[in-house]
Write a protein that holds these residues in place. Sequence first.
Motif, mmCIF file in Angstrom:
data_model
loop_
_atom_site.group_PDB
_atom_site.id
_atom_site.type_symbol
_atom_site.label_atom_id
_atom_site.label_comp_id
_atom_site.label_asym_id
_atom_site.label_seq_id
_atom_site.Cartn_x
_atom_site.Cartn_y
_atom_site.Cartn_z
ATOM 1 N N ALA A 192 36.553 47.451 40.762
ATOM 2 C CA ALA A 192 37.941 47.039 40.541
ATOM 3 C C ALA A 192 38.149 45.574 40.913
ATOM 4 N N TRP A 196 39.787 42.545 38.592
ATOM 5 C CA TRP A 196 40.816 41.577 38.991
ATOM 6 C C TRP A 196 40.372 40.164 38.617
ATOM 7 N N GLY A 199 40.844 39.511 35.042
ATOM 8 C CA GLY A 199 42.233 39.185 34.740
ATOM 9 C C GLY A 199 42.556 37.728 35.057
ATOM 10 N N ARG A 221 48.651 44.123 34.911
ATOM 11 C CA ARG A 221 48.001 45.303 35.487
ATOM 12 C C ARG A 221 46.654 44.965 36.112
ATOM 13 N N LEU A 222 45.874 44.094 35.472
ATOM 14 C CA LEU A 222 44.585 43.708 36.049
ATOM 15 C C LEU A 222 44.765 42.971 37.375
ATOM 16 N N ALA A 224 46.982 43.438 39.645
ATOM 17 C CA ALA A 224 47.722 44.214 40.646
ATOM 18 C C ALA A 224 47.072 44.035 42.015
ATOM 19 N N ARG A 230 45.012 49.105 39.180
ATOM 20 C CA ARG A 230 44.449 48.359 38.054
ATOM 21 C C ARG A 230 43.884 49.331 37.009
#
Length: 328
Positions: A192, A196, A199, A221-222, A224, A230
């Motif tokens: 995750a 991020w 993103g 969303r990415l 977050a 995410r």
Amino acid sequence: MSDDGERVSDGRLLDGRYRLTGRIGSGSTGTVWRARDEQGKRDVAVKELRLEGDPEGEDRRRGAHRLQHEARAASRVGHPSAVHIHEVVVEDGLPWVVMELVHGESLRTTLERGRLEPAEAARIGLAVLGALRAAHSVGIVHRDVKPENVLLEFGTGRVVLTDFGIGHGPVPGDSSVFVAPEQLAGRGAGPASDLWSLGALLRTIVDRHEHTGPLGTLLVRLLAEEPERRPGAEEAAAVLEGIAGGRAAEPPEPVPEPEPVPAPGSAPAPGSAPASASAPAAASGSAAEPESAPEPEVVRPPAPPAPQLRRPLLAALGQLLPKKPEVD
């Protein structure tokens, strides 16, 4: 690694095979050289990994062993958008990573000429995501997704992600914008965290503050704060595929319900089209249902009248019958 760089004069020979011919660039984890494989008769890129401390110290030896393990683990990542690692050689107690030489430039260099359109950003992001998914499938977290580690090959447009989790130490200030919050906080990095960073990479490609347009929802969303909020890699890939193909992956518009069909012989509602008007065309890819012919009206015969007593006839018959004699 990309093949732009300065020349060197010493022509150092590694492992009796790879002769250094030019420096491509340097970063926090080491220096990348252009080299000639004198046995394979090909040009390659060689990364000289950097280690701090006493060259004879135990900490340095442990660090060198760790880097060698990380480099050999990264060679297991197989994907067209992951840089191909040929081998890892050890010189003077330090591992040198021999990899393919990409004839192109870094994404950072490309962005210095201006931002890219969302469709091109999605194409690049989809390729990077594919390489990340391949790394995650063999237990490797990249931990350093940034424009300097994304290469664009000249002529083909191939996207290549480099530096898979090898020798990543303290994060320099300029790179912190691409590092997930949990990683900066020292809580470790997982798949995750790479999403991020993806993103943040996409945001930089289109606009540092882009939160509108086809990539807007995915970026929010990415990026977050909490990893569990995410989207997964598969969901992110589906959105990027839609945008890269020239269409945003939005939910389809609801299909309107058909208007009620009036009963045969009834008058049309005010403002409605006459019965002879053609029906709207069927949606693309589906066949329109044929109109059914109206059912013929069934005419039922009237029910027969209820039977009535024929009193006049009975009375006449009574007159014809002989009467019984009266008894006194």
